[in-house]
Design an enzyme around this catalytic site. Structure first.
Site, PDB file in Angstrom:
ATOM      1  N   LYS A  54       0.836  -1.205   0.000  1.00 53.89           N
ATOM      2  CA  LYS A  54       0.000   0.000   0.000  1.00 53.89           C
ATOM      3  C   LYS A  54       0.873   1.258   0.000  1.00 53.89           C
ATOM      4  O   LYS A  54       0.587   2.229  -0.695  1.00 53.89           O
ATOM      5  CB  LYS A  54      -0.930  -0.005   1.222  1.00 53.89           C
ATOM      6  CG  LYS A  54      -1.993  -1.098   1.144  1.00 53.89           C
ATOM      7  CD  LYS A  54      -2.734  -1.290   2.460  1.00 53.89           C
ATOM      8  CE  LYS A  54      -3.681  -2.492   2.368  1.00 53.89           C
ATOM      9  NZ  LYS A  54      -4.381  -2.784   3.629  1.00 53.89           N
ATOM     10  N   GLN A  98      -4.559  -1.144   9.818  1.00 55.06           N
ATOM     11  CA  GLN A  98      -4.354  -2.482   9.258  1.00 55.06           C
ATOM     12  C   GLN A  98      -4.909  -3.553  10.195  1.00 55.06           C
ATOM     13  O   GLN A  98      -4.557  -3.615  11.372  1.00 55.06           O
ATOM     14  CB  GLN A  98      -2.859  -2.717   8.989  1.00 55.06           C
ATOM     15  CG  GLN A  98      -2.557  -4.023   8.290  1.00 55.06           C
ATOM     16  CD  GLN A  98      -3.137  -4.096   6.870  1.00 55.06           C
ATOM     17  OE1 GLN A  98      -3.128  -3.124   6.122  1.00 55.06           O
ATOM     18  NE2 GLN A  98      -3.657  -5.264   6.509  1.00 55.06           N
ATOM     19  N   ASP A 124     -11.192   2.511   4.143  1.00 58.48           N
ATOM     20  CA  ASP A 124     -11.473   1.069   4.122  1.00 58.48           C
ATOM     21  C   ASP A 124     -12.976   0.799   4.118  1.00 58.48           C
ATOM     22  O   ASP A 124     -13.402  -0.327   3.836  1.00 58.48           O
ATOM     23  CB  ASP A 124     -10.855   0.384   5.350  1.00 58.48           C
ATOM     24  CG  ASP A 124      -9.533  -0.316   5.020  1.00 58.48           C
ATOM     25  OD1 ASP A 124      -9.285  -0.557   3.821  1.00 58.48           O
ATOM     26  OD2 ASP A 124      -8.779  -0.617   5.960  1.00 58.48           O
TER      27      ASP A 124
END
Ligand code: NAD
Length: 309
Positions: A54, A98, A124
């Site tokens: 990422k 994460q 997200d």
């Protein structure tokens, strides 16, 4: 007949190219690049790999990617305090924590952290406000993996309207949002899970079958209607030589990869499915790169919609 391969790497590269001018325009206008804050707690090896991907993709796309690390011993309160700081920061347009958080933080920790992210920065799409807007088909930041699948289907001209779609897996991050997005594209959607009866028979009704259960090569040809489109979301690392030999013919390049690396990334879909399906996404090189491309797209969208605040 062998299935058409839907090349996620190529489609993701095309999306990243399309984003470039918009990223440049934002940076000129705002006097700074779009900013993405990534929170990584601990050193889980798979998370390290995902975060590195990422970081690299974001930087290459012209974003400012700020990796904020906390030790595995960090408390939930420390993670929440960091999220608060990023929520308040004018340089961070997107925030990603994460998953998974260290198990010691407790079973509800990840959800508490997702709840704390400002929905306008929730790249997200795991915050309940984002989930609610997705369910209502209102503009929102949708989870990257399922929106990447939609982009792949769309750009590969796989008809979704009226199609029978079956998803194996009901997680909050893949299965459920995948179902919503397919529904909004007018598919007739069935969600299957570990308690589904006659799973193979239900799956075999699908025009579009999405496998997102996290079990290597679980979906065999008996799950697939001839000609169906099969999307393989699963990522499992196989280290057992006998399993690799069972899955791949001696002349398969996958065997050579295993010899070189000692492990192999395998999807949820058995390689023999390629002989039955009409189109299929590979692993690696399918949904994975699309997920990252959609993260970049979401970050730009978050930056653009917050720039006037
Ligand atoms: P999860 O473990 O949260 O959910 C798995 C789901 O599959 C559950 O709903 C469960 O009911 C179902 N399931 C498990 N075993 C089953 C069985 N035998 N039969 C039917 N259903 C079964 O997993 P997740 O986070 O949704 O991820 C699924 C897979 O996708 C994993 O391999 C993960 O690594 C992968 N993944 C890939 C990407 C990507 O970018 N390519 C992104 C996210 C997740």
């Amino acid at each position: 007949m062998s299935a058409r391969i839907i090349d996620g790497t190529a489609i993701a590269a095309a999306i990243r190219e399309e984003l470039r001018p918009a990223v440049e325009a934002f940076s000129r206008r705002a006097g700074r690049p779009p900013g993405l804050g990534i929170v990584l707690v601990g050193h889980e090896p798979a998370s390290e790999i995902y975060v590195r991907g990422k970081l690299r993709a974001g930087t290459e796309a012209g974003l400012w990617v700020d990796l904020q690390r906390l030790p595995a011993t960090a408390s939930l309160a420390e993670v929440l305090a960091l999220v608060d700081r990023l929520n308040a920061s004018p340089r961070h347009d997107g925030i990603l924590v994460q998953d998974p958080l260290p198990a010691a933080m407790g079973p509800g920790a990840a959800q508490q952290v997702f709840d704390a992210i400002d929905p306008r920065k929730d790249v997200d799409g795991f915050n309940p406000a984002s989930v609610g807007r997705l369910v209502q088909n209102r503009p929102t930041l949708a989870p990257c993996t399922p929106s990447g699948v939609i982009e792949m289907l769309d750009r590969s001209e796989i008809a979704m309207a009226g199609a029978r779609a079956v998803i194996i897996g009901r997680s909050d991050i893949v299965g459920k949002p995948m179902a919503m997005l397919l529904l909004h594209h007018h598919a007739t959607v069935t969600i299957c899970h570990s308690k589904t009866r006659d799973l193979a028979a239900v799956a075999a009704e699908a025009d579009i079958l999405v496998a997102a259960l996290g079990r290597a090569a679980f979906v065999t040809p008996g799950f697939v209607r001839p000609g169906a489109t099969v999307v393989d979301v699963g990522i499992s690392r196989v280290t057992d030589r006998a399993e690799v030999e069972r899955l791949y013919a001696p002349d398969s390049p996958r065997r050579a990869t295993f010899e070189k690396r000692g492990s192999l990334v395998v999807g949820d879909v058995h390689p023999d499915v390629a002989a039955v399906a009409g189109a299929i996404t590979p692993v690696p090189g399918g949904v994975g790169p699309m997920t990252i491309a959609m993260l970049l797209k979401n970050t730009l969208a978050a930056a653009t919609s917050t720039a006037g605040r």
